[in-house]
Design an enzyme around this catalytic site. Sequence first.
Site, PDB file in Angstrom:
ATOM      1  CD  GLU A 335      -2.600  -1.688   2.277  1.00 57.17           C
ATOM      2  OE1 GLU A 335      -2.402  -1.090   3.354  1.00 57.17           O
ATOM      3  OE2 GLU A 335      -3.233  -2.751   2.199  1.00 57.17           O
ATOM      4  CG  ASP A 359      -3.447  -4.310   7.704  1.00 59.98           C
ATOM      5  OD1 ASP A 359      -4.618  -4.410   7.326  1.00 59.98           O
ATOM      6  OD2 ASP A 359      -2.559  -3.712   7.089  1.00 59.98           O
ATOM      7  CG  HIS A 526       0.263  -0.696   7.477  1.00 63.41           C
ATOM      8  ND1 HIS A 526       0.251   0.123   6.373  1.00 63.41           N
ATOM      9  CD2 HIS A 526      -0.726  -1.588   7.267  1.00 63.41           C
ATOM     10  CE1 HIS A 526      -0.674  -0.262   5.521  1.00 63.41           C
ATOM     11  NE2 HIS A 526      -1.298  -1.303   6.043  1.00 63.41           N
TER      12      HIS A 526
HETATM   13  C1  LIG Z   1      -7.842  -5.662   1.400  1.00 61.18           C
HETATM   14  C2  LIG Z   1      -8.030  -4.479   2.307  1.00 61.18           C
HETATM   15  O1  LIG Z   1      -8.317  -3.343   1.518  1.00 61.18           O
HETATM   16  C3  LIG Z   1      -6.749  -4.229   3.068  1.00 61.18           C
HETATM   17  O2  LIG Z   1      -5.739  -3.945   2.152  1.00 61.18           O
HETATM   18  C4  LIG Z   1      -6.925  -3.037   3.998  1.00 61.18           C
HETATM   19  O3  LIG Z   1      -7.822  -3.388   4.998  1.00 61.18           O
HETATM   20  C5  LIG Z   1      -5.619  -2.660   4.614  1.00 61.18           C
HETATM   21  O4  LIG Z   1      -4.660  -3.425   4.608  1.00 61.18           O
HETATM   22  C6  LIG Z   1      -5.501  -1.337   5.249  1.00 61.18           C
HETATM   23  O5  LIG Z   1      -4.208  -1.111   5.733  1.00 61.18           O
HETATM   24 MN   LIG Z   2      -2.714  -2.583   5.128  1.00 62.79          MN
END
Ligand SMILES: C[C@H](O)[C@@H](O)[C@@H](O)C(=O)CO
Ligand SMILES: [Mn+2]
Length: 589
Positions: A335, A359, A526
């Site tokens: 991300e 996460d 994170h």
């Molecule tokens: C699949 C989801 O969008 C995750 O990528 C999201 O919840 C995250 O990881 C947020 O940091």
């Molecule tokens: Mn994430």
Amino acid sequence: MKNYPAIGIRPIVDSRRLGIRDALEGKVREMAESAKKLIQENVFYADGTPVRVVIFSGSIAGGEEAARCEAEFFGEHVTATLSVTPSWCYPLETIDMNPLTIKAIWGFNGTERPGAVYLASAMAAHNQMRRPCFSIYGRDVQDMEEQEIPNDVQEKILRFARCATAVGQMQNKSYVGFGAVSMGIMGSFLDPSFYAQYLGMRSEWVDMTEILRRMELEIYDKEEFKDALAWARKNCKEGYDPNPEQRAHSRQQKDEEWEFVVKMTMIVRDVMLGNERLAELGFTEEALGRNGIFGGFQGQRMWTDYKPNADFTEAILNSSFDWNGKRQPLIFATENDNLNGLSMLFGNLLTGKASGFSDVRCFWSPEAIKRVSGWEPVGKAAKGLIHLINSGSTCLDATGKATNEAGAGVMKPWWEMKDADIKACLEATDWCPAELCQFRGGGYSSHFKTDAEMPLTMVRMNLVDGIGPVMQIAEGWSVVLPEEVHDKIDIRTDPTWPTTWFVPRTNGSKAFRDVYSVMANWGANHGAFIHGHVGADLITLSSMLRIPVTMHNIEEEKIFRPHVWSSFGTNDLESADREACRAFGPLYR
Ligand SMILES: C[C@H](O)[C@@H](O)[C@@H](O)C(=O)CO
Ligand SMILES: [Mn+2]
């Protein structure tokens, strides 16, 4: 690494000849040589090469020799200096005045000559002239003829050297962000002035279409691609498919996605590091790469809504191996969370190990675990757990399947990985076709659980308006749950992603009052984790970078910061740290 940052050792003596200087030259040279040997045998660059240490060709007793040393070190790309002395010397005439070098002085604790007196006096000079310096002074008096370096001095010299080398490796390197901010995650916002001023680094943006361009124009090594794909199909077994009924998960589609994600991994690596093979293919600009030391990929959502996600790419690049065998991890943030990537990079530069990206998903109280699974948590899990799980990608080293001589699960410096370790990490991982509701474009998620109780340090860099960058550090352990308990929670949470159960070391007070408080105080979605309890190193590194640590559970006696920090207060070290960082400001402003 092309231009290694070196540590320069500065032998310092009293200039009075006819009896003093002459008597000290041998001792100070022997101190310098033993410090060099200690560092070279124990400190390594992230690429596994022993740290380069140079000793000034002479000794320093006054300003003329200090200037000559400075000139000599300039040519050697010295980014940190360790001055050593057994005696009284003249501080203002001998200290390292370079505003950019990271500095330390080791004053020999012997009464025959006042090495400690010089040390304190030199610190006064450093402190008054805005040149923070680490003070290294052995606890026990040594006899002048003693040659070995006492353990407490060794610990400080090595901590200084590891952290100063990490600072030096980041200088003039780049963060390479593919895409932009992912789903409104603030950590994805790339602030070039933060990287320039605090780390001496460049920030680079690469549009995600660059990956498609290189695929379509075949700007990659096809021979390597063949080997990489064959390796992946042989070693990366497919796991649970959450959407078997959907067309996008047909066998043909899945095979195409393996090709896509393997190619994507090579292309991302080439963009960051360059690849001479591309020049042979006529792509001279692409062959250069972007001098990246770490990077990240936006992915969600525009890319992942129609193309395979980068879970395979992130998991493999962050691991200590790929189809070419063991190799230096390439820190790559999910991300595009560059602040989490930086937290991972600190760990990698300090240890040579792969770093985890997660996460910080959920605090599981003992009561909730019992309610959901029927199991009463015991041992390290008794006070509850923090569920670390990433949306599809964590380094495979985090399986904890590499083993040390005693057979215990560990995460190793990449150069110590054995073929058996690599095999075990791969066997403990399956690759689940992406859950299509969240990743419409498909891809493969690394799926495993950390299957060893290991010391871990969870880390997070945050940017906070009004104070700037701040660090959070939580030493603790990974925990292995009974299979059925893990499965029940894992399947409920996400059956396709990698999980690490983490318990921080708590002390009943403030942010570490209990496991819940650690999660409640965490600064973002994170966290990075590093194998080992490296909190003391992270505190020293943060002080070198003038980044305050606003949450940690490290014992006070292990805290090692520049001597001047104590002038900002000794009762409340956290406030003193914050004030000192504010007073000095970023290293490269
Ligand atoms: C699949 C989801 O969008 C995750 O990528 C999201 O919840 C995250 O990881 C947020 O940091
Ligand atoms: Mn994430």
